[in-house]
Write a protein that holds these residues in place. Structure first.
Motif, PDB file in Angstrom:
ATOM      1  N   LYS A  53       4.113  -2.083  -5.605  1.00 32.71           N
ATOM      2  CA  LYS A  53       3.001  -2.359  -5.045  1.00 32.71           C
ATOM      3  C   LYS A  53       2.407  -1.122  -4.476  1.00 32.71           C
ATOM      4  CE  LYS A  53       1.099  -6.278  -2.341  1.00 32.71           C
ATOM      5  NZ  LYS A  53      -0.144  -5.460  -1.647  1.00 32.71           N
ATOM      6  N   GLU A  54       2.973  -0.292  -3.677  1.00 33.80           N
ATOM      7  CA  GLU A  54       2.459   0.863  -3.009  1.00 33.80           C
ATOM      8  C   GLU A  54       1.902   1.825  -3.863  1.00 33.80           C
ATOM      9  OE1 GLU A  54       5.601   2.315  -0.461  1.00 33.80           O
ATOM     10  OE2 GLU A  54       5.303   0.620   0.821  1.00 33.80           O
ATOM     11  N   GLU A  57      -1.090   0.465  -5.917  1.00 32.85           N
ATOM     12  CA  GLU A  57      -2.400   0.241  -5.031  1.00 32.85           C
ATOM     13  C   GLU A  57      -3.040   1.730  -4.564  1.00 32.85           C
ATOM     14  OE1 GLU A  57      -1.591  -4.026  -2.936  1.00 32.85           O
ATOM     15  OE2 GLU A  57      -1.205  -2.173  -1.921  1.00 32.85           O
ATOM     16  N   GLU A  61      -6.363   2.247  -5.728  1.00 27.43           N
ATOM     17  CA  GLU A  61      -7.245   1.876  -4.548  1.00 27.43           C
ATOM     18  C   GLU A  61      -7.661   0.378  -4.599  1.00 27.43           C
ATOM     19  OE1 GLU A  61     -10.057   4.874  -3.880  1.00 27.43           O
ATOM     20  OE2 GLU A  61      -8.491   6.264  -3.051  1.00 27.43           O
ATOM     21  N   LYS A  62      -6.645  -0.233  -5.260  1.00 24.98           N
ATOM     22  CA  LYS A  62      -7.219  -1.622  -5.349  1.00 24.98           C
ATOM     23  C   LYS A  62      -5.918  -2.762  -4.873  1.00 24.98           C
ATOM     24  CE  LYS A  62      -9.889  -1.350  -9.445  1.00 24.98           C
ATOM     25  NZ  LYS A  62     -10.028  -1.410 -10.902  1.00 24.98           N
ATOM     26  N   PRO A  63      -6.015  -3.923  -4.397  1.00 26.76           N
ATOM     27  CA  PRO A  63      -4.860  -4.605  -3.919  1.00 26.76           C
ATOM     28  C   PRO A  63      -4.294  -5.247  -5.074  1.00 26.76           C
ATOM     29  CG  PRO A  63      -6.843  -5.848  -3.367  1.00 26.76           C
ATOM     30  CD  PRO A  63      -7.314  -4.277  -3.815  1.00 26.76           C
ATOM     31  N   LEU A  64      -2.935  -5.434  -5.146  1.00 34.27           N
ATOM     32  CA  LEU A  64      -2.104  -6.390  -5.961  1.00 34.27           C
ATOM     33  C   LEU A  64      -1.592  -7.463  -5.241  1.00 34.27           C
ATOM     34  CD1 LEU A  64      -0.293  -3.658  -8.352  1.00 34.27           C
ATOM     35  CD2 LEU A  64      -2.035  -5.317  -8.978  1.00 34.27           C
TER      36      LEU A  64
END
Length: 87
Positions: A53-54, A57, A61-64
């Motif tokens: 995830k890190e 992201e 620069e977008k959330p998962l």
């Protein structure tokens, strides 16, 4: 074929098929390499989930969703564990 090379190819295929940001599988070279390194370093599903995830992201620069990352982490660890159990 070397067991590690074969496992890395399987990891690569899974990560490219995942395509979390719908950019096309060949768009994630750096993230795939970082995620494969993480698979080799981590055995814990939750730790690997968070690391994947890190990685993605940070790059985009977008959330998962954590659930999406968790499914991939489970697949990667399954391959890692299957390959380590072979004689």
């Amino acid at each position: 074929m070397n067991k590690d090379i074969e496992a890395n190819r399987k990891f690569d295929r899974i990560l490219r098929e995942w395509d979390p940001f719908k950019e096309g599988g060949d768009f994630y070279d750096t993230e795939v390499a970082d995620a494969i390194q993480a698979v080799h370093q981590l055995d814990d599903k939750e730790a690997l989930t968070q690391r994947i995830k890190e990685i993605y992201e940070f790059s985009f620069e977008k959330p998962l969703l954590v659930e999406s990352c968790q499914k991939v982490a489970e697949q990667l660890l399954q391959i890692k564990n299957e390959d380590s159990c072979e004689l």
